[in-house]
Enzyme design. Structure first.
Site, PDB file in Angstrom:
ATOM      1  N   LYS A 151      21.631  45.535   8.364  1.00 21.50           N
ATOM      2  CA  LYS A 151      20.495  46.460   8.473  1.00 21.50           C
ATOM      3  C   LYS A 151      21.038  47.812   8.913  1.00 21.50           C
ATOM      4  O   LYS A 151      21.379  48.029  10.068  1.00 21.50           O
ATOM      5  CB  LYS A 151      19.450  45.960   9.472  1.00 21.50           C
ATOM      6  CG  LYS A 151      18.119  46.581   9.133  1.00 21.50           C
ATOM      7  CD  LYS A 151      17.275  47.115  10.234  1.00 21.50           C
ATOM      8  CE  LYS A 151      17.737  48.079  11.226  1.00 21.50           C
ATOM      9  NZ  LYS A 151      17.725  49.491  10.785  1.00 21.50           N
ATOM     10  N   GLU A 226      27.914  46.364  20.821  1.00 17.54           N
ATOM     11  CA  GLU A 226      28.717  47.585  20.997  1.00 17.54           C
ATOM     12  C   GLU A 226      27.734  48.690  21.340  1.00 17.54           C
ATOM     13  O   GLU A 226      26.975  49.132  20.479  1.00 17.54           O
ATOM     14  CB  GLU A 226      29.469  47.937  19.701  1.00 17.54           C
ATOM     15  CG  GLU A 226      30.507  46.912  19.282  1.00 17.54           C
ATOM     16  CD  GLU A 226      31.759  46.908  20.138  1.00 17.54           C
ATOM     17  OE1 GLU A 226      31.828  47.690  21.113  1.00 17.54           O
ATOM     18  OE2 GLU A 226      32.657  46.110  19.859  1.00 17.54           O
ATOM     19  N   CYS A 260      30.386  57.046  20.207  1.00 17.94           N
ATOM     20  CA  CYS A 260      30.235  56.237  21.422  1.00 17.94           C
ATOM     21  C   CYS A 260      31.436  56.388  22.348  1.00 17.94           C
ATOM     22  O   CYS A 260      31.317  56.183  23.547  1.00 17.94           O
ATOM     23  CB  CYS A 260      30.027  54.779  21.049  1.00 17.94           C
ATOM     24  SG  CYS A 260      31.277  54.180  19.931  1.00 17.94           S
ATOM     25  N   GLU A 348      24.309  59.449  28.503  1.00 15.90           N
ATOM     26  CA  GLU A 348      24.977  59.672  27.224  1.00 15.90           C
ATOM     27  C   GLU A 348      24.199  60.728  26.446  1.00 15.90           C
ATOM     28  O   GLU A 348      23.027  60.533  26.130  1.00 15.90           O
ATOM     29  CB  GLU A 348      25.009  58.363  26.431  1.00 15.90           C
ATOM     30  CG  GLU A 348      25.800  58.485  25.152  1.00 15.90           C
ATOM     31  CD  GLU A 348      25.812  57.195  24.340  1.00 15.90           C
ATOM     32  OE1 GLU A 348      24.741  56.589  24.164  1.00 15.90           O
ATOM     33  OE2 GLU A 348      26.905  56.818  23.869  1.00 15.90           O
TER      34      GLU A 348
HETATM   35  P1  NAD Z   1      19.672  52.627  18.231  1.00 15.33           P
HETATM   36  O1  NAD Z   1      19.863  51.608  19.290  1.00 15.33           O
HETATM   37  O2  NAD Z   1      18.453  53.456  18.267  1.00 15.33           O
HETATM   38  O3  NAD Z   1      19.686  51.938  16.800  1.00 15.33           O
HETATM   39  C1  NAD Z   1      20.773  51.184  16.320  1.00 15.33           C
HETATM   40  C2  NAD Z   1      20.287  50.256  15.229  1.00 15.33           C
HETATM   41  O4  NAD Z   1      19.386  49.314  15.795  1.00 15.33           O
HETATM   42  C3  NAD Z   1      19.530  50.932  14.093  1.00 15.33           C
HETATM   43  O5  NAD Z   1      19.834  50.280  12.880  1.00 15.33           O
HETATM   44  C4  NAD Z   1      18.077  50.674  14.471  1.00 15.33           C
HETATM   45  O6  NAD Z   1      17.218  50.680  13.357  1.00 15.33           O
HETATM   46  C5  NAD Z   1      18.162  49.296  15.076  1.00 15.33           C
HETATM   47  N1  NAD Z   1      17.098  48.957  16.005  1.00 15.33           N
HETATM   48  C6  NAD Z   1      16.350  49.803  16.766  1.00 15.33           C
HETATM   49  N2  NAD Z   1      15.458  49.094  17.500  1.00 15.33           N
HETATM   50  C7  NAD Z   1      15.661  47.794  17.219  1.00 15.33           C
HETATM   51  C8  NAD Z   1      15.074  46.575  17.671  1.00 15.33           C
HETATM   52  N3  NAD Z   1      14.092  46.574  18.583  1.00 15.33           N
HETATM   53  N4  NAD Z   1      15.539  45.406  17.176  1.00 15.33           N
HETATM   54  C9  NAD Z   1      16.548  45.386  16.286  1.00 15.33           C
HETATM   55  N5  NAD Z   1      17.136  46.501  15.810  1.00 15.33           N
HETATM   56  C10 NAD Z   1      16.715  47.701  16.276  1.00 15.33           C
HETATM   57  O7  NAD Z   1      20.998  53.493  18.258  1.00 15.33           O
HETATM   58  P2  NAD Z   1      21.349  54.807  17.390  1.00 15.33           P
HETATM   59  O8  NAD Z   1      20.561  55.934  17.945  1.00 15.33           O
HETATM   60  O9  NAD Z   1      21.241  54.489  15.936  1.00 15.33           O
HETATM   61  O10 NAD Z   1      22.896  54.981  17.713  1.00 15.33           O
HETATM   62  C11 NAD Z   1      23.357  55.669  18.814  1.00 15.33           C
HETATM   63  C12 NAD Z   1      23.820  54.715  19.900  1.00 15.33           C
HETATM   64  O11 NAD Z   1      24.777  53.807  19.387  1.00 15.33           O
HETATM   65  C13 NAD Z   1      24.519  55.427  21.032  1.00 15.33           C
HETATM   66  O12 NAD Z   1      24.068  54.911  22.263  1.00 15.33           O
HETATM   67  C14 NAD Z   1      25.980  55.064  20.837  1.00 15.33           C
HETATM   68  O13 NAD Z   1      26.770  55.113  21.975  1.00 15.33           O
HETATM   69  C15 NAD Z   1      25.887  53.711  20.270  1.00 15.33           C
HETATM   70  N6  NAD Z   1      27.123  53.364  19.555  1.00 15.33           N
HETATM   71  C16 NAD Z   1      27.995  52.462  20.100  1.00 15.33           C
HETATM   72  C17 NAD Z   1      29.190  52.143  19.462  1.00 15.33           C
HETATM   73  C18 NAD Z   1      30.164  51.150  20.037  1.00 15.33           C
HETATM   74  O14 NAD Z   1      31.000  50.665  19.290  1.00 15.33           O
HETATM   75  N7  NAD Z   1      30.112  50.848  21.323  1.00 15.33           N
HETATM   76  C19 NAD Z   1      29.489  52.757  18.250  1.00 15.33           C
HETATM   77  C20 NAD Z   1      28.583  53.665  17.714  1.00 15.33           C
HETATM   78  C21 NAD Z   1      27.388  53.959  18.378  1.00 15.33           C
END
Ligand code: NAD
Length: 446
Positions: A151, A226, A260, A348
């Site tokens: 997804k 992650e 991240c 962050e």
């Molecule tokens: P997000 O948590 O808003 O969304 C991530 C994904 O989860 C998207 O596909 C979203 O549609 C989905 N999602 C949202 N709500 C959900 C739910 N209730 N149930 C299931 N899926 C759901 O994050 P974002 O804004 O897309 O990304 C930014 C974040 O990701 C930052 O906090 C960043 O640090 C983190 N990140 C971490 C890593 C790592 O490897 N540690 C790498 C990249 C990004």
């Protein structure tokens, strides 16, 4: 969902979002495909992964251009990402034939272990590195014999959709790798809740990661998480200060800070604090923010207007702020803050904003670095090998680098301490996250 080029604000695609019923149908297809995929011989599975890697190689420029248009990534980054997707596939193509069990000495027979695939794996991807983060989950999951539903994030589904087509072109059976664009609260939630999904690999915010972990607990569903970061770049007075200052900006501003692993807190030994700030400002001033297709560009746009507003809310009185385009596009300048009193130092930001603060001594540096719920990455700059080792062991983070800012290599493990995550991706042991160990005793006595 209207997909927008963040550098121009033009609509570039219109994508249908999957509802819960569509997720259910995809899970059924994936479960059916699992029955045949797990039986495919290790050599044939390896060959299919190599064929997939070749498809990515042949379409690398197309994938890179798609990421530039959909995500605003700079051309250098986007090409690196397409190459990383190819390399990750090649690396895990070596895994099916090495997915060994053990033979353990026991009396009265033999004891052997098998690494069994889990079943259907859901990979939920954020928008900041759409194709690489997808593949870090997909490649080892497939190699271990699982089928996968991806997804992608709402804003950035295009490279994921193209990769699913390339898998089919490589000869993957239908249903082995599916990509379902959808809203997190709808399609993402259904993937997490569906009893037919054995594991969720989630990369995204810590907030959503916690919700997913809580829900998964209800089914004892496997998770790899992650999550976010607030990583420290610790600069000691005995370091190569010129190099530390010159490299610090891109350690946080790469991908416009939407990373991240961004080293968004720079901790500098007090005796060289002012010199470092001066050098840092010179380096930040030189960064070009603009058209991501221009090879001289260091920072492209932020992903959306909404995200830019969030990033801007962290900045009140910057120590230094660079320039950025004014026209259409979600631009934000490289920004340097000083002081540890504001929100930007603790939370962050996920944008091109860095906080620089002084520290007194080694113990103080470690205490500040660890004073955060996160623990993803970080850097240590010093010429003292003993100190480099002491600080690297003391900082509570999963990926550290000394006198450099590297953190992600597909053949080394990657993941977070504390609230930055659970489990590890990449590296030689990634298959363990996509298999269950089965222990079998066979009696030799009649
Ligand atoms: P997000 O948590 O808003 O969304 C991530 C994904 O989860 C998207 O596909 C979203 O549609 C989905 N999602 C949202 N709500 C959900 C739910 N209730 N149930 C299931 N899926 C759901 O994050 P974002 O804004 O897309 O990304 C930014 C974040 O990701 C930052 O906090 C960043 O640090 C983190 N990140 C971490 C890593 C790592 O490897 N540690 C790498 C990249 C990004």
């Amino acid at each position: 969902m209207k997909i927008v080029n963040p550098a121009t604000e033009e609509v570039i695609a219109d994508i249908a979002l999957a509802d819960a019923a569509e997720v259910d149908r995809a899970v059924e297809r994936a479960r059916a495909a699992f029955r045949t995929w797990r039986e495919i011989s290790p050599g044939d599975r390896a060959r299919l992964l190599r064929a997939f890697a070749r498809q990515v190689e042949e379409h690398a420029e197309e994938l890179a251009q798609l990421e530039i248009t959909n995500s605003g990534h700079t051309v250098g980054n986007a090409r690196w990402e397409a190459g990383n997707v190819r390399d990750v596939l090649h690396f895990y193509a070596g895994a099916p034939e090495r997915n060994h069990g053990k033979q353990i000495p026991v009396p009265g027979g033999i004891d052997i272990t098998f690494q069994e695939p889990l079943g259907v794996v859901g990979v939920i991807v954020p928008w900041n590195f759409p194709m690489v983060i997808m593949m870090w989950g997909v490649a080892p999951a497939l190699a271990a014999g699982n089928t996968v539903i991806v997804k992608p994030a709402e804003w950035t589904p295009l490279t994921a959709l193209r990769l699913a087509e390339l898998a089919l072109a490589a000869g993957f059976p239908e249903g082995v790798l599916q990509v379902l664009p959808g809203a997190g609260e709808v399609a993402g939630t259904r993937l997490v809740d569906h009893p037919g999904v054995a594991k969720i690999v989630f990369t995204g915010s810590t907030e959503v990661g916690k919700q997913i972990a809580a829900k998964a607990a209800g089914q004892v569903k496997r998770v790899t998480l992650e999550l976010g970061g607030k990583s420290a770049n610790i600069v000691f007075a005995d370091s190569d200060l010129a190099k530390a200052a010159a490299s610090a900006p891109m350690a946080v501003f790469d991908n416009s800070g939407q990373d991240c692993c961004a080293r968004s807190r720079i901790l500098v030994e007090r005796s060289v604090y002012h010199e470092f700030l001066e050098r840092l400002t010179v380096a930040v001033r030189e960064l070009k923010v603009g058209d991501p297709r221009d090879p001289d560009t260091a920072l492209g746009p932020l992903i959306s207007a909404e995200h830019r507003e969030r990033v801007a809310s962290f900045v009140e009185s910057p120590y230094f702020q660079g320039e950025c385009p004014a026209g259409p596009g979600f631009w934000f300048p490289a920004t340097v803050l000083t002081g540890d009193e504001d929100r930007a130092f603790r939370e962050e930001v996920f944008g091109p904003v860095v906080s620089v603060v002084p520290f007194q001594d080694e113990a103080d540096a470690i205490a500040i670095a660890n004073d955060t719920p996160y623990g993803l990455s970080g850097s240590i700059w010093t010429r003292d090998v003993g100190r480099a080792l002491r600080v690297a062991r003391a900082v509570e983070a999963g990926n550290l680098s000394v006198n450099s800012h590297s953190s992600v290599r597909y053949w080394t493990p990657f993941g977070g301490f504390k609230q930055s995550g659970l489990g590890r991706e990449l590296g030689p042991d990634a298959l363990a996250a996509f298999t269950e160990t089965k222990n079998v005793f066979i009696a030799s006595e009649s």
